[in-house]
Design a protein around this motif. Structure first.
Motif, mmCIF file in Angstrom:
data_model
loop_
_atom_site.group_PDB
_atom_site.id
_atom_site.type_symbol
_atom_site.label_atom_id
_atom_site.label_comp_id
_atom_site.label_asym_id
_atom_site.label_seq_id
_atom_site.Cartn_x
_atom_site.Cartn_y
_atom_site.Cartn_z
ATOM 1 N N ASN A 34 0.870 -1.172 0.000
ATOM 2 C CA ASN A 34 0.000 0.000 0.000
ATOM 3 C C ASN A 34 0.914 1.230 0.000
ATOM 4 O O ASN A 34 1.593 1.494 0.990
ATOM 5 C CB ASN A 34 -0.885 -0.009 1.252
ATOM 6 C CG ASN A 34 -1.824 1.187 1.286
ATOM 7 O OD1 ASN A 34 -1.660 2.130 0.525
ATOM 8 N ND2 ASN A 34 -2.798 1.135 2.174
ATOM 9 N N CYS A 37 0.974 3.831 3.027
ATOM 10 C CA CYS A 37 1.480 3.573 4.387
ATOM 11 C C CYS A 37 2.690 2.658 4.401
ATOM 12 O O CYS A 37 3.363 2.534 5.420
ATOM 13 C CB CYS A 37 0.382 2.938 5.239
ATOM 14 S SG CYS A 37 -0.113 1.345 4.573
ATOM 15 N N ASP A 39 2.580 -0.585 4.166
ATOM 16 C CA ASP A 39 2.250 -1.945 4.603
ATOM 17 C C ASP A 39 2.269 -2.886 3.406
ATOM 18 O O ASP A 39 1.904 -2.504 2.288
ATOM 19 C CB ASP A 39 0.865 -1.973 5.274
ATOM 20 C CG ASP A 39 0.903 -1.327 6.647
ATOM 21 O OD1 ASP A 39 1.972 -1.365 7.283
ATOM 22 O OD2 ASP A 39 -0.126 -0.787 7.080
ATOM 23 N N CYS A 62 -2.943 -2.863 8.727
ATOM 24 C CA CYS A 62 -3.971 -2.442 9.679
ATOM 25 C C CYS A 62 -5.110 -3.466 9.715
ATOM 26 O O CYS A 62 -5.141 -4.403 8.913
ATOM 27 C CB CYS A 62 -4.504 -1.085 9.243
ATOM 28 S SG CYS A 62 -5.311 -1.158 7.641
ATOM 29 N N SER A 65 -6.887 -3.908 6.230
ATOM 30 C CA SER A 65 -6.182 -4.660 5.194
ATOM 31 C C SER A 65 -6.058 -6.135 5.563
ATOM 32 O O SER A 65 -6.244 -7.016 4.735
ATOM 33 C CB SER A 65 -4.793 -4.069 4.920
ATOM 34 O OG SER A 65 -3.936 -4.259 6.023
ATOM 35 N N ARG A 123 -8.698 4.738 3.536
ATOM 36 C CA ARG A 123 -8.726 3.334 3.960
ATOM 37 C C ARG A 123 -9.173 2.395 2.841
ATOM 38 O O ARG A 123 -9.060 1.184 2.983
ATOM 39 C CB ARG A 123 -9.646 3.152 5.168
ATOM 40 C CG ARG A 123 -9.398 4.093 6.329
ATOM 41 C CD ARG A 123 -7.949 4.136 6.775
ATOM 42 N NE ARG A 123 -7.392 2.880 7.251
ATOM 43 C CZ ARG A 123 -7.548 2.367 8.450
ATOM 44 N NH1 ARG A 123 -8.275 2.996 9.322
ATOM 45 N NH2 ARG A 123 -6.991 1.241 8.793
HETATM 46 FE FE1 FES Z 1 -1.478 0.330 5.976
HETATM 47 FE FE2 FES Z 1 -4.081 0.094 6.176
HETATM 48 S S1 FES Z 1 -2.745 -1.088 4.956
HETATM 49 S S2 FES Z 1 -2.813 1.563 7.125
#
Ligand code: FES
Length: 150
Positions: A34, A37, A39, A62, A65, A123
């Motif tokens: 992503n 962020c 992730d 998060c 996800s 999101r």
């Molecule tokens: Fe990173 Fe949701 S995937 S904040």
């Protein structure tokens, strides 16, 4: 379902993600990030007779996800590659084009809990991380079949 129940389903998948880990010698191994962020997720699949025989997810992220990925792995097991791409398209339609959750295919019923995420544009990328990674993996797999020497 009430908002509380939605939250509970999301948190349950986040705390106890299904199909965590990596498959040895997968037919598809694909990573997604992503960009908002950083992730990341890794998906590994075994394909048999054109179907997803097994799938695992690894990575961090998060609750949105991770729960989306966890529910996705459950929905995809046993599905043909074409049906898997179709499910990804249906989920993206709900998230990006405001298609109503009750129009999701039956196999994605549980994912309707993520409908409320549409209110938070940042999101949406979280909810789509696993699905976009899946589509990338399916594309790579198709490419490998068409050009086996690559
Ligand atoms: Fe990173 Fe949701 S995937 S904040």
């Amino acid at each position: 379902m009430s908002d509380d129940l939605y939250r509970e389903v999301i948190l349950d998948h986040y705390r106890h993600p299904r199909n965590m880990g990596k498959l040895p010698q997968p037919d598809i191994c694909v990573n997604g990030v992503n960009p908002l962020c950083g992730d990341a997720i890794e998906l590994t699949f075994i394909v048999r007779d054109g179907r997803i025989d097994d799938i695992k997810m690894a990575g961090n992220g998060c609750s949105i996800s991770q729960s989306s990925a966890s529910m996705m792995t459950e929905a995809l097991k046993g599905k043909s590659l074409a049906d898997s791409a179709g499910l990804a398209a249906a989920f993206k339609k709900m998230m990006l084009e405001n298609a109503p959750a009750d129009q999701l295919p039956e196999d994605l019923e549980e994912l309707s809990v993520l409908e409320g995420v549409r209110k938070y544009p940042v999101r949406i990328k979280c909810a789509l991380l696993a699905w976009n990674t899946l589509l990338e993996g399916l594309k790579e797999y198709e490419g490998k079949k068409t050009h086996p020497s690559l």
